[in-house]
Scaffold this motif. Structure first.
Motif, mmCIF file in Angstrom:
data_model
loop_
_atom_site.group_PDB
_atom_site.id
_atom_site.type_symbol
_atom_site.label_atom_id
_atom_site.label_comp_id
_atom_site.label_asym_id
_atom_site.label_seq_id
_atom_site.Cartn_x
_atom_site.Cartn_y
_atom_site.Cartn_z
ATOM 1 N N ASN A 1 0.837 -1.385 0.039
ATOM 2 C CA ASN A 1 0.192 0.044 -0.018
ATOM 3 C C ASN A 1 0.974 1.185 0.009
ATOM 4 O OD1 ASN A 1 -2.526 1.617 0.299
ATOM 5 N ND2 ASN A 1 -2.144 1.498 2.611
ATOM 6 N N CYS A 2 2.080 1.255 0.475
ATOM 7 C CA CYS A 2 3.154 2.083 0.756
ATOM 8 C C CYS A 2 4.221 1.513 1.043
ATOM 9 C CB CYS A 2 2.679 3.328 1.825
ATOM 10 S SG CYS A 2 2.153 2.532 3.416
ATOM 11 N N GLY A 3 5.272 2.125 0.590
ATOM 12 C CA GLY A 3 6.807 1.408 0.498
ATOM 13 C C GLY A 3 8.036 1.918 1.387
ATOM 14 N N ALA A 4 7.860 2.787 2.265
ATOM 15 C CA ALA A 4 8.931 3.372 3.147
ATOM 16 C C ALA A 4 9.163 2.409 4.246
ATOM 17 C CB ALA A 4 8.658 4.751 3.462
ATOM 18 N N LEU A 5 10.587 2.322 4.517
ATOM 19 C CA LEU A 5 11.123 1.541 5.782
ATOM 20 C C LEU A 5 11.918 2.553 6.761
ATOM 21 C CD1 LEU A 5 11.478 -1.929 4.319
ATOM 22 C CD2 LEU A 5 9.450 -1.161 5.115
ATOM 23 N N PRO A 6 12.156 1.824 7.814
ATOM 24 C CA PRO A 6 13.026 2.781 8.790
ATOM 25 C C PRO A 6 14.469 2.933 7.999
ATOM 26 C CG PRO A 6 11.903 1.140 9.959
ATOM 27 C CD PRO A 6 11.480 0.952 8.619
ATOM 28 N N ALA A 7 15.183 3.885 8.500
ATOM 29 C CA ALA A 7 16.633 4.254 8.176
ATOM 30 C C ALA A 7 16.395 4.779 6.351
ATOM 31 C CB ALA A 7 17.514 3.040 7.942
ATOM 32 N N GLY A 8 15.281 5.398 6.122
ATOM 33 C CA GLY A 8 15.213 6.026 5.109
ATOM 34 C C GLY A 8 15.118 4.956 3.674
ATOM 35 N N ILE A 9 14.968 3.638 3.827
ATOM 36 C CA ILE A 9 14.822 2.594 2.877
ATOM 37 C C ILE A 9 13.505 2.813 2.017
ATOM 38 C CG2 ILE A 9 15.115 0.170 2.356
ATOM 39 C CD1 ILE A 9 17.011 -0.094 4.922
ATOM 40 N N ALA A 10 13.704 2.890 0.853
ATOM 41 C CA ALA A 10 12.464 2.691 -0.034
ATOM 42 C C ALA A 10 12.432 1.459 -0.690
ATOM 43 C CB ALA A 10 12.523 3.913 -1.012
ATOM 44 N N LEU A 11 11.536 0.659 0.175
ATOM 45 C CA LEU A 11 11.335 -0.874 -0.472
ATOM 46 C C LEU A 11 10.604 -0.805 -1.791
ATOM 47 C CD1 LEU A 11 11.862 -3.792 0.048
ATOM 48 C CD2 LEU A 11 9.889 -3.874 1.192
ATOM 49 N N ILE A 12 9.496 -0.143 -1.931
ATOM 50 C CA ILE A 12 8.891 -0.014 -3.057
ATOM 51 C C ILE A 12 8.651 1.603 -3.578
ATOM 52 C CG2 ILE A 12 6.806 -0.531 -4.454
ATOM 53 C CD1 ILE A 12 6.613 -3.130 -2.581
ATOM 54 N N PRO A 13 9.648 2.214 -4.148
ATOM 55 C CA PRO A 13 9.675 3.847 -3.866
ATOM 56 C C PRO A 13 8.577 4.456 -4.658
ATOM 57 C CG PRO A 13 11.079 2.499 -6.018
ATOM 58 C CD PRO A 13 10.601 1.532 -5.028
ATOM 59 N N ASP A 14 7.640 3.734 -5.695
ATOM 60 C CA ASP A 14 6.503 4.609 -6.061
ATOM 61 C C ASP A 14 5.407 4.150 -5.515
ATOM 62 O OD1 ASP A 14 8.218 5.618 -8.271
ATOM 63 O OD2 ASP A 14 7.999 3.872 -9.627
ATOM 64 N N ALA A 15 5.340 3.313 -4.674
ATOM 65 C CA ALA A 15 4.012 3.051 -3.794
ATOM 66 C C ALA A 15 3.569 4.299 -2.953
ATOM 67 C CB ALA A 15 4.421 2.087 -2.793
ATOM 68 N N SER A 16 2.255 4.585 -3.275
ATOM 69 C CA SER A 16 1.624 5.773 -2.531
ATOM 70 C C SER A 16 0.630 5.078 -1.839
ATOM 71 C CB SER A 16 1.395 6.829 -3.411
ATOM 72 O OG SER A 16 0.426 7.992 -2.916
ATOM 73 N N ILE A 17 0.119 5.942 -0.523
ATOM 74 C CA ILE A 17 -1.050 5.580 0.290
ATOM 75 C C ILE A 17 -2.253 6.158 -0.247
ATOM 76 C CG2 ILE A 17 -0.865 7.507 2.173
ATOM 77 C CD1 ILE A 17 -1.149 5.053 3.977
ATOM 78 N N THR A 18 -2.187 7.142 -1.211
ATOM 79 C CA THR A 18 -3.316 7.993 -1.678
ATOM 80 C C THR A 18 -3.611 7.619 -3.100
ATOM 81 O OG1 THR A 18 -1.983 9.616 -2.067
ATOM 82 C CG2 THR A 18 -2.859 9.345 -0.131
ATOM 83 N N ASP A 19 -2.901 6.628 -4.038
ATOM 84 C CA ASP A 19 -3.071 6.644 -5.183
ATOM 85 C C ASP A 19 -4.195 5.484 -5.783
ATOM 86 O OD1 ASP A 19 -1.916 4.275 -4.889
ATOM 87 O OD2 ASP A 19 -0.056 4.681 -6.143
#
Length: 331
Positions: A211-229
């Protein structure tokens, strides 16, 4: 005449193990009084109830807004129950991962700002995901998730993370889980489809539904995932060859979390390619089936094993209370 009649009341669903409950209750009572709201409800989660029953109780008692404070599992359980109610939900950062709070761009060290948003903040509709799990015995149940669901190695890593270590060092403990899981990691075959399009049969180490893709330490697991799209982002992870996991790490950390942050970096990815270790897909729903039961996780909590997982996005189903003027952005 009762002076409190007709006054709105907030409810705090709190995991006393993960959050500083006395401090948060004190803040909520003080801010409720300042806003002219009634004395808040405070309902603690238990081992038997991670948050669903507590949230239903708050709603049944007429809560005008619900706040959740706890780990990612508590946030998931409360959000699952709040979906579609139209009642505002405030995420008070607590616990170790704070995955939803990070993806909403909330300050992790300012609980008073989030609590005050219940009374003087804005309301933002965001998406929630639903994962239908089919067990080997044919049992089928659907569960909500706010960040991501996964089948395969990611769930195995979570299962291998020692609870005591996680409690003492937080999300860094997942590194220990990875170290304990990777040596024996073997790919497994899945059949998958996104939005009922062409069926694929591949061997993978893990498949993620985000649903969204940001993890701790600034890691973008899935960079284009957005919680509002209104879309589900899917990642098919295939670590090929002896240096396969280095390629996965290169994609997740260097490309997704560093290069994509700048125009020059994005251009570099276009010129050199993103590699074949992770394949990204997108749609409203997706499903995967395995020949043998595989471990499943939802928002960082293990959910046993399944032979089939079907995920979908419910657009705008959660109404989130946010500080005034706050713009939802990746952590």
């Amino acid at each position: 005449m009762d002076d409190d009649a007709g006054r709105p009341r907030a409810a705090l669903v709190v995991n006393p193990v993960k959050a500083d409950a006395p401090r948060l209750v004190g803040l909520l009572r003080s801010l409720s009084a300042e806003a002219g709201w009634d004395e808040p409800l405070v309902i603690e989660t238990t081992v038997q109830d991670p948050g669903q029953s507590a949230t239903r109780s708050a709603l049944d008692q007429g809560a005008a807004a619900v706040l959740v404070a706890g780990g990612d599992g508590t946030v998931r359980a409360v959000s699952e129950t709040m979906a579609g109610t139209g009642v505002p939900l405030a995420i008070v950062p607590s616990g170790t991962g704070n995955l939803l709070a990070r993806n909403l761009g909330l300050a992790l060290d300012a609980p008073s700002a989030v609590i005050d948003a219940v009374f003087r903040g804005d309301r933002h509709p965001v998406d929630i995901g639903w994962a239908e799990l089919t067990r080997a015995d044919g049992d089928v149940k659907e569960h909500g998730f706010v960040v991501l669901a996964g089948i395969g190695l990611d769930a195995h890593m979570i299962a291998n993370t020692r609870p005591g270590l996680k409690k003492s060092v937080g999300w860094v403990a997942y590194v220990d889980g990875a170290a304990r899981s990777l040596p024996g990691a073997k790919p497994f075959r899945i059949m998958y489809a996104v939005e009922d399009r062409r069926l694929h049969s591949v061997k993978v180490h893990s498949m993620l539904f985000a649903n969204c893709g940001a993890l701790p330490a600034g890691i973008a697991l899935i960079p284009d995932a957005s919680i509002t799209d209104g879309d589900l982002d899917v990642a098919v992870i295939q670590a090929r060859g002896p240096f396969g996991w280095l390629a996965v790490w290169r994609t997740v950390w260097w490309q997704n979390s560093v290069l994509r942050r700048s125009k020059a970096g994005r251009r570099m990815i276009e010129l050199t390619g993103s590699g074949s270790s992770i394949h990204y897909l997108r749609g409203r729903d997706a499903e995967a089936a395995t020949t043998e039961p595989a471990p499943v996780e939802l928002d960082g909590d293990e959910f046993g094993e399944a032979v089939r997982i079907r995920c979908r996005i419910d657009p705008g189903a959660l109404l989130i209370a946010m500080p005034p003027g706050h713009v939802i952005s990746p952590a």
